[in-house]
Design a protein around this motif. Sequence first.
Motif, PDB file in Angstrom:
ATOM      1  N   ASN A 196     -84.725  34.552   1.277  1.00 18.51           N
ATOM      2  CA  ASN A 196     -85.935  34.051   1.928  1.00 18.51           C
ATOM      3  C   ASN A 196     -86.521  32.850   1.183  1.00 18.51           C
ATOM      4  N   GLN A 197     -86.477  32.915  -0.136  1.00 19.34           N
ATOM      5  CA  GLN A 197     -87.006  31.797  -0.939  1.00 19.34           C
ATOM      6  C   GLN A 197     -86.144  30.545  -0.771  1.00 19.34           C
ATOM      7  N   ASP A 198     -84.851  30.728  -0.601  1.00 23.22           N
ATOM      8  CA  ASP A 198     -83.914  29.600  -0.523  1.00 23.22           C
ATOM      9  C   ASP A 198     -83.799  29.007   0.883  1.00 23.22           C
ATOM     10  N   TRP A 199     -84.298  29.738   1.871  1.00 23.28           N
ATOM     11  CA  TRP A 199     -84.075  29.345   3.271  1.00 23.28           C
ATOM     12  C   TRP A 199     -84.702  27.997   3.607  1.00 23.28           C
ATOM     13  N   LYS A 200     -83.967  27.202   4.396  1.00 18.56           N
ATOM     14  CA  LYS A 200     -84.447  25.888   4.836  1.00 18.56           C
ATOM     15  C   LYS A 200     -84.106  25.715   6.316  1.00 18.56           C
ATOM     16  N   PRO A 201     -84.941  25.001   7.059  1.00 20.31           N
ATOM     17  CA  PRO A 201     -84.647  24.774   8.478  1.00 20.31           C
ATOM     18  C   PRO A 201     -83.490  23.800   8.697  1.00 20.31           C
ATOM     19  N   ASN A 202     -83.252  22.923   7.721  1.00 16.96           N
ATOM     20  CA  ASN A 202     -82.161  21.947   7.847  1.00 16.96           C
ATOM     21  C   ASN A 202     -81.232  22.066   6.645  1.00 16.96           C
ATOM     22  N   PRO A 203     -80.435  23.124   6.591  1.00 16.72           N
ATOM     23  CA  PRO A 203     -79.588  23.357   5.417  1.00 16.72           C
ATOM     24  C   PRO A 203     -78.394  22.409   5.353  1.00 16.72           C
ATOM     25  N   THR A 204     -77.861  22.255   4.163  1.00 16.27           N
ATOM     26  CA  THR A 204     -76.643  21.478   3.992  1.00 16.27           C
ATOM     27  C   THR A 204     -75.453  22.299   4.482  1.00 16.27           C
ATOM     28  N   ALA A 205     -74.345  21.633   4.679  1.00 19.85           N
ATOM     29  CA  ALA A 205     -73.128  22.334   5.126  1.00 19.85           C
ATOM     30  C   ALA A 205     -72.694  23.373   4.102  1.00 19.85           C
ATOM     31  N   LYS A 206     -72.941  23.098   2.830  1.00 16.93           N
ATOM     32  CA  LYS A 206     -72.545  24.022   1.770  1.00 16.93           C
ATOM     33  C   LYS A 206     -73.312  25.332   1.836  1.00 16.93           C
ATOM     34  N   HIS A 207     -74.542  25.273   2.287  1.00 19.05           N
ATOM     35  CA  HIS A 207     -75.410  26.450   2.292  1.00 19.05           C
ATOM     36  C   HIS A 207     -75.606  27.039   3.690  1.00 19.05           C
ATOM     37  N   SER A 208     -74.752  26.672   4.635  1.00 17.93           N
ATOM     38  CA  SER A 208     -74.884  27.182   5.998  1.00 17.93           C
ATOM     39  C   SER A 208     -73.504  27.281   6.641  1.00 17.93           C
ATOM     40  N   SER A 209     -73.494  27.828   7.837  1.00 13.79           N
ATOM     41  CA  SER A 209     -72.250  27.956   8.587  1.00 13.79           C
ATOM     42  C   SER A 209     -72.583  28.001  10.072  1.00 13.79           C
ATOM     43  N   LYS A 218     -82.014  26.279  18.747  1.00 18.26           N
ATOM     44  CA  LYS A 218     -83.078  25.918  19.686  1.00 18.26           C
ATOM     45  C   LYS A 218     -84.452  26.288  19.149  1.00 18.26           C
ATOM     46  N   PHE A 219     -84.540  27.456  18.515  1.00 21.86           N
ATOM     47  CA  PHE A 219     -85.833  27.962  18.060  1.00 21.86           C
ATOM     48  C   PHE A 219     -86.020  27.820  16.553  1.00 21.86           C
ATOM     49  N   ILE A 220     -85.604  26.688  16.008  1.00 21.98           N
ATOM     50  CA  ILE A 220     -85.684  26.511  14.559  1.00 21.98           C
ATOM     51  C   ILE A 220     -87.143  26.483  14.079  1.00 21.98           C
ATOM     52  N   LYS A 221     -88.058  25.969  14.873  1.00 24.37           N
ATOM     53  CA  LYS A 221     -89.475  25.964  14.486  1.00 24.37           C
ATOM     54  C   LYS A 221     -90.018  27.385  14.403  1.00 24.37           C
ATOM     55  N   GLU A 222     -89.587  28.220  15.359  1.00 21.89           N
ATOM     56  CA  GLU A 222     -90.013  29.615  15.339  1.00 21.89           C
ATOM     57  C   GLU A 222     -89.411  30.337  14.130  1.00 21.89           C
ATOM     58  N   ALA A 223     -88.147  30.035  13.830  1.00 18.24           N
ATOM     59  CA  ALA A 223     -87.504  30.633  12.652  1.00 18.24           C
ATOM     60  C   ALA A 223     -88.234  30.217  11.377  1.00 18.24           C
ATOM     61  N   GLU A 224     -88.666  28.970  11.343  1.00 16.81           N
ATOM     62  CA  GLU A 224     -89.407  28.473  10.172  1.00 16.81           C
ATOM     63  C   GLU A 224     -90.744  29.209  10.025  1.00 16.81           C
ATOM     64  N   LEU A 225     -91.382  29.489  11.146  1.00 26.92           N
ATOM     65  CA  LEU A 225     -92.632  30.240  11.120  1.00 26.92           C
ATOM     66  C   LEU A 225     -92.402  31.660  10.588  1.00 26.92           C
ATOM     67  N   ILE A 226     -91.371  32.317  11.101  1.00 25.82           N
ATOM     68  CA  ILE A 226     -91.056  33.672  10.639  1.00 25.82           C
ATOM     69  C   ILE A 226     -90.759  33.661   9.146  1.00 25.82           C
ATOM     70  N   GLN A 227     -89.976  32.676   8.715  1.00 24.19           N
ATOM     71  CA  GLN A 227     -89.625  32.603   7.301  1.00 24.19           C
ATOM     72  C   GLN A 227     -90.839  32.330   6.419  1.00 24.19           C
ATOM     73  N   SER A 228     -91.815  31.600   6.938  1.00 26.84           N
ATOM     74  CA  SER A 228     -93.031  31.349   6.145  1.00 26.84           C
ATOM     75  C   SER A 228     -93.754  32.659   5.850  1.00 26.84           C
ATOM     76  N   HIS A 229     -93.644  33.619   6.763  1.00 28.10           N
ATOM     77  CA  HIS A 229     -94.238  34.944   6.544  1.00 28.10           C
ATOM     78  C   HIS A 229     -93.349  35.781   5.624  1.00 28.10           C
ATOM     79  N   LEU A 230     -92.038  35.693   5.826  1.00 24.14           N
ATOM     80  CA  LEU A 230     -91.108  36.470   5.002  1.00 24.14           C
ATOM     81  C   LEU A 230     -91.166  36.057   3.533  1.00 24.14           C
ATOM     82  N   LYS A 231     -91.327  34.775   3.291  1.00 21.58           N
ATOM     83  CA  LYS A 231     -91.330  34.280   1.912  1.00 21.58           C
ATOM     84  C   LYS A 231     -92.497  34.841   1.096  1.00 21.58           C
ATOM     85  N   GLU A 232     -93.534  35.272   1.783  1.00 24.45           N
ATOM     86  CA  GLU A 232     -94.704  35.818   1.101  1.00 24.45           C
ATOM     87  C   GLU A 232     -94.527  37.292   0.739  1.00 24.45           C
ATOM     88  N   LYS A 233     -93.486  37.926   1.294  1.00 24.78           N
ATOM     89  CA  LYS A 233     -93.302  39.363   1.091  1.00 24.78           C
ATOM     90  C   LYS A 233     -92.540  39.653  -0.201  1.00 24.78           C
TER      91      LYS A 233
END
Length: 252
Positions: free
Chosen positions: A64-77, A26-41
């Motif tokens: 954090n560098q590899d994270w995507k909001p729409n991952p493939t089945a191989k890279h998610s669960s 539900k909150f994938i946009k918020e997760a993407e925002l958080i990850q945009s900050h994490l990727k800079e750390k």
Amino acid sequence: MKIITSPAKLMDITSTAKFPRTTTPKFIKEAELIQSHLKEKTPEFLSEMMEISPKLADENWQRNQDWKPNPTAKHSSPALYAFTGEVYRGLDAQTLSEDAVSYLQKNYRILSGLYGLLKPSDKIMLYRLEMGRKFKIQQYWNLYEFWKDKITKQLNSELKSKEIILNLASAEYIKVLDKKKLKAPIINFDFYEMKSGKPKTIVVYTKHARGLMVRFCAENNATTLDDVKAFNLEGYRINEEMSTPQRLVFTR
């Protein structure tokens, strides 16, 4: 009825268990925002913030560098199968029937520092971000400030009249809910080992028991508090004398 647990630090996205239909958090946009900050750390920042070793910090920096909001089945669960900590060993979701999984999809939610609130079917990637860590995002000084209103409103929108919330989450995570604004009463739990006639808390057993309770509710299609009180897996029984209307105590 809504059943709430914390996530786990340990994760594995190689499960072969299949979900009827995966969904986007539900909150994938918020997760993407958080990850945009994490990727800079830097790994050094992650090590200090999360109190983890440099090796684990490097591993999570790469996540954090590899994270995507729409991952493939191989890279998610699906979230139901992604976490592998002690709670999830107790739940043992991969061995549940289709009916039990359907019950969890309707009634079970997982709190998350990154994703906010997860359904069992939600596709997630490997990550590490505990709710209690001091991580500033925009005007929010920490993840509690960022998530409290959002998660509480979402949970309220899913609750039906006269439903209850079973709190099987840790103290760190349940704090993210605004209890004054929740539209349902929260039922808390204690699981004790009886030693020389006295109740004793053993953390690893408590975590396992939380997962067992989720499993029991799913396998028995629990809908009432009496259904929950019938929990009897691995030797636990309700202790009526120690229980209160807001807190169920199970001993063994």
